[in-house]
Write a protein that holds these residues in place. Structure first.
Motif, PDB file in Angstrom:
ATOM      1  N   CYS A 170      34.280  59.074  26.600  1.00 26.27           N
ATOM      2  CA  CYS A 170      33.130  59.812  27.531  1.00 26.27           C
ATOM      3  C   CYS A 170      33.387  60.797  28.359  1.00 26.27           C
ATOM      4  N   ALA A 171      34.668  60.345  29.108  1.00 22.31           N
ATOM      5  CA  ALA A 171      35.124  61.528  30.027  1.00 22.31           C
ATOM      6  C   ALA A 171      35.551  62.593  29.410  1.00 22.31           C
ATOM      7  N   GLN A 172      36.384  62.444  28.439  1.00 27.78           N
ATOM      8  CA  GLN A 172      37.113  63.555  27.765  1.00 27.78           C
ATOM      9  C   GLN A 172      36.069  64.276  27.239  1.00 27.78           C
ATOM     10  N   PHE A 173      35.180  63.810  26.294  1.00 28.81           N
ATOM     11  CA  PHE A 173      34.018  64.402  25.688  1.00 28.81           C
ATOM     12  C   PHE A 173      33.177  65.276  26.630  1.00 28.81           C
ATOM     13  N   GLY A 174      32.916  64.616  27.877  1.00 28.81           N
ATOM     14  CA  GLY A 174      32.133  65.310  28.775  1.00 28.81           C
ATOM     15  C   GLY A 174      32.706  66.455  29.310  1.00 28.81           C
ATOM     16  N   ALA A 175      34.052  66.331  29.561  1.00 32.18           N
ATOM     17  CA  ALA A 175      34.800  67.396  30.257  1.00 32.18           C
ATOM     18  C   ALA A 175      34.972  68.804  29.091  1.00 32.18           C
ATOM     19  N   ASP A 176      35.235  68.249  27.899  1.00 30.86           N
ATOM     20  CA  ASP A 176      35.269  69.294  26.814  1.00 30.86           C
ATOM     21  C   ASP A 176      33.902  69.963  26.596  1.00 30.86           C
ATOM     22  N   ILE A 177      32.882  69.351  26.852  1.00 30.94           N
ATOM     23  CA  ILE A 177      31.385  69.959  26.817  1.00 30.94           C
ATOM     24  C   ILE A 177      31.222  70.958  28.007  1.00 30.94           C
ATOM     25  N   ALA A 178      31.812  70.435  29.127  1.00 31.72           N
ATOM     26  CA  ALA A 178      31.643  71.054  30.301  1.00 31.72           C
ATOM     27  C   ALA A 178      32.234  72.559  30.323  1.00 31.72           C
ATOM     28  N   GLY A 179      33.548  72.306  29.802  1.00 30.89           N
ATOM     29  CA  GLY A 179      34.312  73.409  29.552  1.00 30.89           C
ATOM     30  C   GLY A 179      33.783  74.713  28.841  1.00 30.89           C
ATOM     31  N   VAL A 180      33.063  74.038  27.564  1.00 30.66           N
ATOM     32  CA  VAL A 180      32.168  74.937  26.682  1.00 30.66           C
ATOM     33  C   VAL A 180      31.060  75.452  27.259  1.00 30.66           C
ATOM     34  N   PRO A 232      33.809  86.622  26.987  1.00 25.68           N
ATOM     35  CA  PRO A 232      33.765  87.255  25.633  1.00 25.68           C
ATOM     36  C   PRO A 232      34.778  86.763  24.583  1.00 25.68           C
ATOM     37  N   SER A 233      35.572  85.571  24.869  1.00 28.69           N
ATOM     38  CA  SER A 233      36.183  85.298  23.832  1.00 28.69           C
ATOM     39  C   SER A 233      35.608  83.726  23.257  1.00 28.69           C
ATOM     40  N   ARG A 234      35.963  83.459  22.311  1.00 22.98           N
ATOM     41  CA  ARG A 234      35.458  82.111  21.598  1.00 22.98           C
ATOM     42  C   ARG A 234      35.790  81.020  22.460  1.00 22.98           C
ATOM     43  N   PRO A 235      35.227  80.238  23.052  1.00 20.16           N
ATOM     44  CA  PRO A 235      35.756  79.070  23.448  1.00 20.16           C
ATOM     45  C   PRO A 235      36.325  78.038  22.535  1.00 20.16           C
ATOM     46  N   THR A 236      37.556  77.318  23.052  1.00 19.01           N
ATOM     47  CA  THR A 236      38.307  76.447  22.097  1.00 19.01           C
ATOM     48  C   THR A 236      37.714  75.212  22.328  1.00 19.01           C
ATOM     49  N   LEU A 237      37.651  74.593  21.251  1.00 15.75           N
ATOM     50  CA  LEU A 237      37.374  72.887  21.119  1.00 15.75           C
ATOM     51  C   LEU A 237      38.531  72.222  20.496  1.00 15.75           C
ATOM     52  N   PRO A 238      38.513  70.930  21.135  1.00 17.91           N
ATOM     53  CA  PRO A 238      39.898  70.344  20.432  1.00 17.91           C
ATOM     54  C   PRO A 238      39.518  70.207  19.183  1.00 17.91           C
ATOM     55  N   ASP A 239      40.308  69.745  18.364  1.00 21.13           N
ATOM     56  CA  ASP A 239      40.074  69.812  16.724  1.00 21.13           C
ATOM     57  C   ASP A 239      39.055  68.622  16.345  1.00 21.13           C
ATOM     58  N   HIS A 240      39.201  67.574  17.113  1.00 24.02           N
ATOM     59  CA  HIS A 240      38.233  66.255  16.968  1.00 24.02           C
ATOM     60  C   HIS A 240      36.958  66.764  17.169  1.00 24.02           C
ATOM     61  N   ALA A 241      36.776  67.474  18.145  1.00 24.84           N
ATOM     62  CA  ALA A 241      35.190  67.812  18.708  1.00 24.84           C
ATOM     63  C   ALA A 241      34.733  68.906  17.744  1.00 24.84           C
ATOM     64  N   LEU A 242      35.485  69.918  17.327  1.00 27.95           N
ATOM     65  CA  LEU A 242      35.264  70.857  16.495  1.00 27.95           C
ATOM     66  C   LEU A 242      34.954  70.076  14.988  1.00 27.95           C
ATOM     67  N   GLU A 243      35.623  69.462  14.573  1.00 22.94           N
ATOM     68  CA  GLU A 243      35.179  68.554  13.315  1.00 22.94           C
ATOM     69  C   GLU A 243      34.013  67.758  13.406  1.00 22.94           C
TER      70      GLU A 243
END
Length: 91
Positions: free
Chosen positions: A46-56, A65-76
């Motif tokens: 949950c901490a990693q997922f939360g950090a990923d979402i917070a970054g987005v 202006p650029s597309r935010p990147t998500l880890p492959d597992h989150a993007l899938e």
């Protein structure tokens, strides 16, 4: 797939994910905030997922202006949820 019924800090992962938006926006009450923080301190998933979402969200809010990147597992997972929502019949 992680176990969303895992309990850490008195909350299940699915409960923390349900509170994630309010948590990131600073809208949780003090008691719930403490419980979510305790869960995140003990649950790396949950901490990693939360950090990923917070970054987005940070990138979106800054008007990046650029597309935010998500880890492959989150993007899938995101793509699968969108596809599932589109395929679900309405009504």
């Amino acid at each position: 797939m992680p176990d969303l019924d895992r309990v850490v800090g008195g909350l299940r992962c699915r409960d923390v994910l349900g509170d994630l938006s309010e948590f990131l926006d600073g809208l949780l009450g003090p008691e719930r905030l403490e419980m979510v923080q305790a869960h995140l301190a003990g649950c790396s998933t949950c901490a990693q997922f939360g950090a990923d979402i917070a970054g987005v969200l940070t990138a979106l809010r800054s008007g990046a202006p650029s597309r935010p990147t998500l880890p492959d597992h989150a993007l899938e997972r995101l793509r699968a949820r969108v596809a599932s929502a589109i395929a679900r019949p309405s009504g």
